[in-house]
Scaffold this active site. Structure first.
Site, short mmCIF file in Angstrom:
data_model
loop_
_atom_site.label_atom_id
_atom_site.label_comp_id
_atom_site.label_asym_id
_atom_site.label_seq_id
_atom_site.Cartn_x
_atom_site.Cartn_y
_atom_site.Cartn_z
N MET A 191 18.15 1.74 -24.75
CA MET A 191 17.08 2.28 -23.91
C MET A 191 17.00 3.80 -24.01
O MET A 191 18.00 4.50 -23.94
CB MET A 191 17.34 1.87 -22.45
CG MET A 191 16.40 2.48 -21.44
SD MET A 191 16.68 1.84 -19.76
CE MET A 191 18.32 2.45 -19.41
N SER B 215 23.91 -0.98 -26.53
CA SER B 215 23.39 -1.19 -25.19
C SER B 215 22.40 -2.36 -25.21
O SER B 215 22.75 -3.44 -25.68
CB SER B 215 22.76 0.10 -24.66
OG SER B 215 22.57 0.01 -23.26
N GLN B 216 21.14 -2.17 -24.75
CA GLN B 216 20.23 -3.31 -24.70
C GLN B 216 19.94 -3.88 -26.09
O GLN B 216 19.57 -5.05 -26.23
CB GLN B 216 18.93 -2.95 -23.99
CG GLN B 216 18.01 -2.02 -24.74
CD GLN B 216 16.78 -1.64 -23.92
OE1 GLN B 216 16.77 -1.73 -22.69
NE2 GLN B 216 15.71 -1.22 -24.59
N ASP C 109 32.45 2.46 -17.71
CA ASP C 109 30.98 2.47 -17.75
C ASP C 109 30.39 2.65 -16.36
O ASP C 109 30.63 1.85 -15.45
CB ASP C 109 30.47 1.16 -18.36
CG ASP C 109 29.08 1.31 -18.96
OD1 ASP C 109 28.24 2.02 -18.35
OD2 ASP C 109 28.83 0.72 -20.02
N HIS D 270 29.52 4.77 -20.83
CA HIS D 270 28.62 3.99 -21.68
C HIS D 270 28.33 4.67 -23.02
O HIS D 270 27.88 5.82 -23.08
CB HIS D 270 27.30 3.78 -20.92
CG HIS D 270 26.43 2.72 -21.51
ND1 HIS D 270 26.83 1.40 -21.64
CD2 HIS D 270 25.18 2.77 -22.02
CE1 HIS D 270 25.87 0.69 -22.18
NE2 HIS D 270 24.86 1.50 -22.44
#
Length: 299
Positions: free
Chosen positions: A33, A107-108, A225, A281
């Site tokens: 993202m 991530s996503q 995270d 993260h």
């Protein structure tokens, strides 16, 4: 005699090329993202690092849209299912991937690549490496990545309006993997992406069949995270229903216990790998990335 020598030379060159491809399968990257395919501080740098670590390897960093600006915007506002369809078409059209590729989702991009593995078996995905992917979704976005604070504020406001309203589901990527533990039934009925790939709406046998074709499925969790809530989602864990304090691990989830996606099978056959890194993260060193990912799974 000259023709014969020339033919032999061409044949040797072709064999060497094939051996190079066999040694280093292609690699495809999918950013997270607020990021883009080619940011030199993120995906662009990772692409260059892999190319230097594995000379001759073909690395493709996915761009969703026709330019970098669209790529960033689409990571917030393009329907996830449409993104998966676009990527499947791009991968099928790439002749360099015809014999298979290794996928790394950040991530996503991690859960998006899992959807690709489940929905698109051609070209074949060899290894799937999820770096901080939220496979059981998220419940909260404490801070938003990227340089555009306006977009982040828009996302928060739309999620607060109602993540499962049809307009928000259709247009906000993060709503499509928003998992509300206080209202599991609404999540299962109205999530247009995550509930589908986690088989919480209908049983699609090909999802399991395709995921079991993987040589390795690597899940990387960041133990400190502060962006992903809960961080255990990166290992298929999540909040127990009707509260947001207690968390069940992957092994206690119906997804695992009933082996709906084949996670238990992958684990029992030594192909599911749970790795961790002690940081926030997506913050890791290139030396760790090289030793743990490049040298073990990309060669």
């Amino acid at each position: 005699m000259a023709r014969s020598t020339s033919f032999v030379a061409m044949l040797i060159a072709l064999i060497c090329l094939c051996l190079a491809d066999a040694q280093h399968p292609p690699v495809v990257l999918w950013h997270g993202m607020g990021d883009s395919c080619c940011n030199p501080l993120s995906m662009g740098g990772i692409k260059n690092f892999i190319e230097k670590s594995l000379p001759g390897v073909y690395v493709r960093s996915l761009m969703i849209g026709s330019n970098i600006i669209e790529d960033v915007e689409n990571s917030f506002f393009m329907n996830s299912n449409h993104q998966i369809t676009e990527v499947c078409e791009k991968l099928r059209a790439d002749k360099k991937l015809v014999n298979g590729y290794n996928a790394i989702g950040f991530s996503q991009g991690g859960q998006f690549f899992r959807a690709v593995a489940q929905r698109c078996s051609v070209p074949p995905m060899r290894n799937l490496i999820s770096v901080g992917g939220q496979h059981q979704g998220v419940f909260g976005i404490p801070h938003c990545p990227g340089q555009n604070s306006t977009l982040c504020d828009m996302i928060r406001k739309m999620l607060n309006m109602g993540a499962y309203k049809s307009f928000v589901q259709d247009h906000v990527v993060q709503a499509q993997y928003w998992h509300d533990p206080f209202n599991e039934s609404e999540y299962k009925n109205k999530s247009i992406f995550l509930a589908d790939i986690n088989l919480e709406q209908r049983n699609i046998s090909t999802y399991k069949e395709n995921l079991l074709k993987l040589k390795n499925f690597v899940l990387i969790k960041f133990t400190e995270d502060e962006m992903v809530q809960p961080r255990e989602s990166e290992w298929f864990g999540f909040y127990k229903p009707r509260q947001d304090k207690e968390i069940y691990p992957m092994e206690e989830s119906p997804l695992y216990k009933e082996d709906l996606l084949g996670l238990k099978t992958l684990n029992k056959t030594g192909r599911l790998h749970l790795l961790s890194y002690p940081s926030d993260h997506l913050r890791f060193t290139l030396s760790w990335f090289n030793e743990t990912i490049v040298q073990k799974y990309l060669k």
